[in-house]
Every structure is written in C-alpha cells, then in structure tokens.
Design an enzyme around this catalytic site. Structure first.
Site, PDB file in Angstrom:
ATOM      1  N   SER A 135       0.834  -1.199   0.000  1.00 57.53           N
ATOM      2  CA  SER A 135       0.000   0.000   0.000  1.00 57.53           C
ATOM      3  C   SER A 135       0.865   1.243   0.000  1.00 57.53           C
ATOM      4  O   SER A 135       2.022   1.205   0.452  1.00 57.53           O
ATOM      5  CB  SER A 135      -0.890   0.003   1.251  1.00 57.53           C
ATOM      6  OG  SER A 135      -1.607   1.207   1.375  1.00 57.53           O
ATOM      7  N   TYR A 147      -2.665   0.144  10.868  1.00 55.59           N
ATOM      8  CA  TYR A 147      -2.793  -0.423   9.522  1.00 55.59           C
ATOM      9  C   TYR A 147      -1.557  -0.114   8.686  1.00 55.59           C
ATOM     10  O   TYR A 147      -0.985  -1.003   8.039  1.00 55.59           O
ATOM     11  CB  TYR A 147      -4.037   0.136   8.836  1.00 55.59           C
ATOM     12  CG  TYR A 147      -4.117  -0.199   7.365  1.00 55.59           C
ATOM     13  CD1 TYR A 147      -4.553  -1.450   6.947  1.00 55.59           C
ATOM     14  CD2 TYR A 147      -3.744   0.735   6.392  1.00 55.59           C
ATOM     15  CE1 TYR A 147      -4.619  -1.766   5.598  1.00 55.59           C
ATOM     16  CE2 TYR A 147      -3.807   0.421   5.041  1.00 55.59           C
ATOM     17  CZ  TYR A 147      -4.238  -0.824   4.654  1.00 55.59           C
ATOM     18  OH  TYR A 147      -4.290  -1.148   3.314  1.00 55.59           O
TER      19      TYR A 147
END
Length: 223
Positions: A135, A147
């Site tokens: 990501s 996250y």
C-alpha cells in the site's frame, strides 16, 4: 503450458479483478477466500480455468491444503498472490481497538507469511513468483496508523523475500496502490484507482521475462 496463479482474498475487489485479468491472459486461477458463495460464483463466471478453494487465509493448515489442492488440480503452481487484507474502524493508537488490531495483524501479516511459507515449496519447482498487496500506507508515515505499520511490514518482508527467492530463480513483487475503489471503503469512488487497474499491474509483473524481477509496482490515483 498454462501457468497457474493462486490468489487469496479472491472473492471481491483486487483479488476478483486479478482472477479475471489473469484468466484472460491465459492463466489458471486458484481462488481463496472465506466467502464460499462469492468465490464459487466467480469460479463459475471464469470457467474451467478457475478453481474455488474456500478457506480462511489466517488458517495455516487450511492454506496449505488449498495450495496443495490447487497444485494437484492444475499440475503445479507458478505464482502466489497474497492479496487478502483488512483495516480497522477505530483509528489511532490511544483510541484504537486492540481486538481489531489482533484480527488485522493476523490477516495483513500472518496470512502473508503463511502463504509464503506454504507456497514457496511449490514455487521452487517452477522458479515461480510470489506477489503481495502492499500500500501507499506502507511507504509513508501516517499518524497513529497501525494499519500503515502492517503494510510497512509487507514492504520490508517483500524485499527480504525477494532476496531469498532469487537464490533459486524465483522473484517477489509488492503491489502498492493508493486509494482503490473497493468495499474497503464505504463510498463509491469512480475517480480513484479501480481494482482492474491493480489487476493489470499484477499481470504485468507476472508476464516479465526471467531476466527482469519487478520488485514493486506503486500506483496512485490520477484525479
């Protein structure tokens, strides 16, 4: 000879789009996710090139059985895409929810490790390819984001695994998108990255000659 790609998180979003794109490119696709109904519907849509293998990507024994089953069905595995991932509803550290972290870490970190650990014996046989969904959050610092920290792990692990796999002719690619229009977000985002855009990047990495190892593909929305 038709090659075979094993995909976790395959029932929707990036995983489902990748399954469709890879099948169009001539690959067999072994599809893993918890949602049996969605998975079987996707496999039926794709046809004989697809095999549905419902299981939880955080269950190492189940992942091993799925990998072995896919290899037996298609005659081997050429690539594994550890795509399953999740986030949290409660942001930050102080106000975060440790129970949410527990689940997220199992999906975003341990499921990746399990797919690699159990998949590499198959990939060794074909000098194959391991891919993992990273990501933009794994390339930047984001205030209090657990996250983001899990995706930092993915990016570091991907580079380390690439060095291990190159010793026997394999390769590893981190696919690192920014905001993607998937069920991960509540609202439809037609101007952001589409799952099909990420799927195209996966197929691009898979189709490179053996002399070129694509270590990372970083994709950002163009709006």
């Amino acid at each position: 000879m038709t090659r075979t790609l094993f995909i976790t998180g395959a029932s929707s979003g990036i995983g489902a789009a990748t399954a469709r794109a890879a099948a169009r490119a001539g690959w067999n696709v072994a599809l893993v996710a918890r949602s049996k109904d969605k998975l079987e519907a996707l496999a039926q849509e794709i046809g004989d090139k697809a095999l549905a293998l419902p299981c939880d990507a955080t269950d190492r024994a189940a992942v091993k059985d799925a990998l072995d089953g896919a290899a037996d069905h298609f005659g081997g595995l050429d690539a594994v895409f550890a795509n399953a991932g999740t986030g949290v509803k409660s942001p930050g550290v102080e106000h975060g929810d440790p129970d949410e972290w527990h689940r997220m870490i199992h999906v975003n970190i341990l499921a990746v490790l399990y797919a690699a650990h159990e998949g590499i014996p198959h990939l060794r046989k074909t000098k194959g390819h391991f891919l993992v969904t990273g990501s933009k959050a794994g390339r930047d610092t984001m205030k209090g984001s657990v996250y983001s920290a899990t995706k930092w792990f993915v990016h570091g692990f991907g580079e380390n695994l690439a060095e291990e796999m190159r010793e026997w002719g394999g390769c590893c690619t981190v696919i690192a998108p920014g905001m993607v229009n998937t069920d991960f977000f509540d609202d439809d985002m037609p101007t952001k990255i589409q799952p099909e855009d990420v799927a195209s990047a996966v197929v691009y990495a898979l189709e490179q000659p053996r002399t070129a190892a694509v270590r990372e593909i970083y994709i950002m929305p163009n709006d």
